[in-house]
Design an enzyme around this catalytic site. Structure first.
Site, PDB file in Angstrom:
ATOM      1  N   TYR A  25     -14.886   5.519  -4.358  1.00 32.36           N
ATOM      2  CA  TYR A  25     -15.399   6.807  -4.273  1.00 32.36           C
ATOM      3  C   TYR A  25     -16.453   7.496  -4.576  1.00 32.36           C
ATOM      4  CZ  TYR A  25     -11.660   5.254  -0.649  1.00 32.36           C
ATOM      5  OH  TYR A  25     -11.186   4.337   0.338  1.00 32.36           O
ATOM      6  N   HIS A  69       0.402  -1.093   0.167  1.00 30.13           N
ATOM      7  CA  HIS A  69       0.266   0.112  -0.201  1.00 30.13           C
ATOM      8  C   HIS A  69       1.256   1.049  -0.026  1.00 30.13           C
ATOM      9  CE1 HIS A  69      -4.435   1.147   1.431  1.00 30.13           C
ATOM     10  NE2 HIS A  69      -4.060   2.120   0.701  1.00 30.13           N
TER      11      HIS A  69
HETATM   12  C1  PNW Z   1      -7.044   5.521  -2.217  1.00 30.58           C
HETATM   13  N1  PNW Z   1      -7.532   9.651  -6.510  1.00 30.58           N
HETATM   14  O1  PNW Z   1      -6.730   6.775  -2.033  1.00 30.58           O
HETATM   15  C2  PNW Z   1      -6.222   4.207  -0.613  1.00 30.58           C
HETATM   16  O2  PNW Z   1      -6.235   3.338  -0.717  1.00 30.58           O
HETATM   17  C3  PNW Z   1      -6.402   5.569   0.845  1.00 30.58           C
HETATM   18  O3  PNW Z   1      -4.845   4.856   1.316  1.00 30.58           O
HETATM   19  C4  PNW Z   1      -6.866   6.992   0.482  1.00 30.58           C
HETATM   20  O4  PNW Z   1      -6.907   7.126   2.210  1.00 30.58           O
HETATM   21  C5  PNW Z   1      -8.355   6.525   0.281  1.00 30.58           C
HETATM   22  O5  PNW Z   1      -8.664   6.255  -0.576  1.00 30.58           O
HETATM   23  C6  PNW Z   1      -9.026   7.982   0.542  1.00 30.58           C
HETATM   24  O6  PNW Z   1      -8.375   8.739  -0.093  1.00 30.58           O
HETATM   25  C7  PNW Z   1      -6.782   7.153  -2.959  1.00 30.58           C
HETATM   26  O7  PNW Z   1      -6.924  10.918  -6.722  1.00 30.58           O
HETATM   27  C8  PNW Z   1      -6.330   8.340  -3.289  1.00 30.58           C
HETATM   28  O8  PNW Z   1      -8.083   9.463  -6.895  1.00 30.58           O
HETATM   29  C9  PNW Z   1      -6.605   9.383  -4.143  1.00 30.58           C
HETATM   30  C10 PNW Z   1      -7.171   8.797  -5.785  1.00 30.58           C
HETATM   31  C11 PNW Z   1      -7.381   7.826  -5.607  1.00 30.58           C
HETATM   32  C12 PNW Z   1      -7.898   7.029  -4.021  1.00 30.58           C
END
Ligand code: PNW
Length: 467
Positions: free
Chosen positions: A298, A121
């Site tokens: 997300y 990770h």
């Molecule tokens: C993920 N984007 O990160 C990670 O797996 C986690 O560690 C993190 O805390 C979580 O999502 C929330 O951000 C991302 O910019 C970071 O698209 C950035 C992006 C997507 C996922």
């Protein structure tokens, strides 16, 4: 909203990652990682925050697992810090690091919580960045495999669920394209080289697991990739094609090789020799190299055919390098947003699950991350986060619909168990269902933790409706 109903064998979990929660960055023989160093560079992380202490999970692990047990969680997804077990990434093993994870695993099992381990990770051992150019060098494939084998050997008697790599897209794009994350490289071509090595490293480790460990240990192994949903802005053929292309550049980039043995045709057509190629043996090794589909999801954006200007693309929102896709992304101004600015669009989750089921022949899917950040505050010792409760209810109700229409959806991990170090945004974004006071390190269950606990407890009486 009607009550949420899930199959009795549905897996309920929460997720974290090592660098975001552990702290103890130089304790008990741990070697430095690229994130330890990245955080020292002025301007890279909000407020100059670092993961040096984070949630101090390294010293509070038992308390955290007790909180999970209290919620009735069935699974906990966490990651191993490579440089905690191998300080220079290879060679001599740091037994104190092994002991920490071994105790953590035992603690989970003691409370009937299945450990789900992510091997990578993002916290690459610094020595590997210096000596081999990190994910840019071909040596990473063997180095990652050797590290993975160490973990299978030491922990595989008790750990039955493995995730090789978290979010290949973020490693490639934010680490080696936009340079927003460690190792802070800016390039238009490196993401494709890095992505290639990630896939090969994944396939190599899976092959080792299947040959040497899985027959006796009997676990499952897969990869967790992130993808937002891309909805066609209009019903024109051009916009529908643009949305499809955006999904292939985002998720197909990493999932097509794993399920079909090669990159999506549209990437090959558009990238030409900027996209590395797999040999016939590599294709064979890759195809079928995941026992389940790990998805971090997300948000959602509209996608439209782009007719020229690519200058205003939001790098955070765009899956793949903007110019290579020719897709214009946008959001509906009426969509509510989290404090990350990410739109809350539950139906996008259902559509993405269906897209995966259709494209990859209905594999078992686990949402290995889903969640939201809000500016939570403590009032009278409590944290009321109604927006997060709505978010979870909304996304889970769309997940339920996906199961009802036949998607083989088997588990959900809320991101995150607790507020933590949100990468370049430091401690300014709170994703937890537990609040963490970063002065005292006290944990407080938010209303969302209580909601999740009650939801899990109710599922006991629901009859399995899917396999
Ligand atoms: C993920 N984007 O990160 C990670 O797996 C986690 O560690 C993190 O805390 C979580 O999502 C929330 O951000 C991302 O910019 C970071 O698209 C950035 C992006 C997507 C996922």
């Amino acid at each position: 909203m009607s009550e949420l109903k899930f199959p009795t064998d549905f897996l309920w979990g929460t997720a974290t990652s090592a660098y975001q929660i552990e702290g103890a960055w130089a304790t008990d023989g741990k070697g430095p990682s690229i994130w330890d160093v990245f955080c020292q560079i002025p301007g890279k992380v909000n407020e100059g925050d670092t993961g040096n202490i984070a949630c101090d999970h390294y010293h509070r692990m038992k308390e955290d697992i007790a909180l999970m047990a209290d919620m009735g969680l069935k699974a906990y997804r966490f990651s191993i810090s490579w440089s905690r077990v191998l300080p220079t990434g290879q060679g001599e093993v740091n037994e104190a690091g092994i002991q920490f994870y071994s105790d953590l695993i035992d603690e989970c099992i003691k409370h009937d919580i299945e450990p789900w381990i992510t091997l990578y990770h993002w916290d690459l051992p610094l020595a590997i960045q210096f000596e081999y150019n990190g994910w840019k060098g071909p040596e990473i494939v063997q180095l990652f495999n050797d590290y993975a084998e160490l973990c299978f050997e030491r922990f595989g008697d008790r750990v039955k669920n493995w995730i090789t790599i978290n979010e290949s897209w973020v490693i490639a794009m934010l680490g080696h394209g936009q340079g927003l994350f460690a190792p802070a490289i800016t390039s238009n071509d490196d993401p494709y080289t890095v992505g290639h090595h990630i896939l090969l490293a994944h396939a190599e480790a899976v092959q080792s697991y299947r040959k040497k460990y899985q027959p006796s240990q009997g676990g499952q192994i897969g990869i967790a990739n992130n993808c937002d949903w891309r909805e066609p802005l209009t019903d024109t053929e051009a916009d529908r094609a643009a949305a499809e292309r955006a999904l292939e550049f985002f998720l197909g980039w990493f999932a097509d090789p794993v399920y079909m043995g090669d990159y999506p045709q549209c990437m090959k057509d558009r990238l030409g020799d900027r996209l590395p190629t797999f040999s016939p043996e590599e294709k064979k090794k890759l195809k079928g190299s995941s026992d389940f589909f790990g998805l971090n999801h997300y948000t959602t954006m509209y996608a439209a055919e782009n007719y020229g200007d690519m200058t205003n693309q939001n790098v955070y929102g765009n899956g793949g390098i903007a110019e290579d896709q020719h897709v214009t992304l946008s959001v509906d101004p009426s969509w509510e947003k989290t404090s990350m600015g990410w739109a809350i669009v539950p139906w996008g989750c259902r559509k993405l699950l269906q897209w995966i089921a259709d494209r990859y022949d209905n594999p078992p899917i686990y949402i290995t991350e889903n969640g939201c950040a809000f500016d939570d505050v403590v009032t009278d010792g409590k944290v009321h986060d109604p927006q997060r409760v709505d978010f979870m209810r909304g996304y889970l109700s769309e997940c339920q619909k996906a199961i009802e229409s036949g998607v083989n959806f088997k588990g959900y991990f809320a991101w995150s168990f607790m507020d933590n170090f949100e990468w370049a945004l430091g401690y300014s974004k709170r994703f937890g269902i537990h609040y963490v006071d970063f002065e005292t390190l006290e944990r407080i269950p938010k209303d969302s933790a209580k909601f999740y606990k009650s939801l899990i407890s109710k599922q006991k009486w629901v009859k399995a409706s899917a396999t």
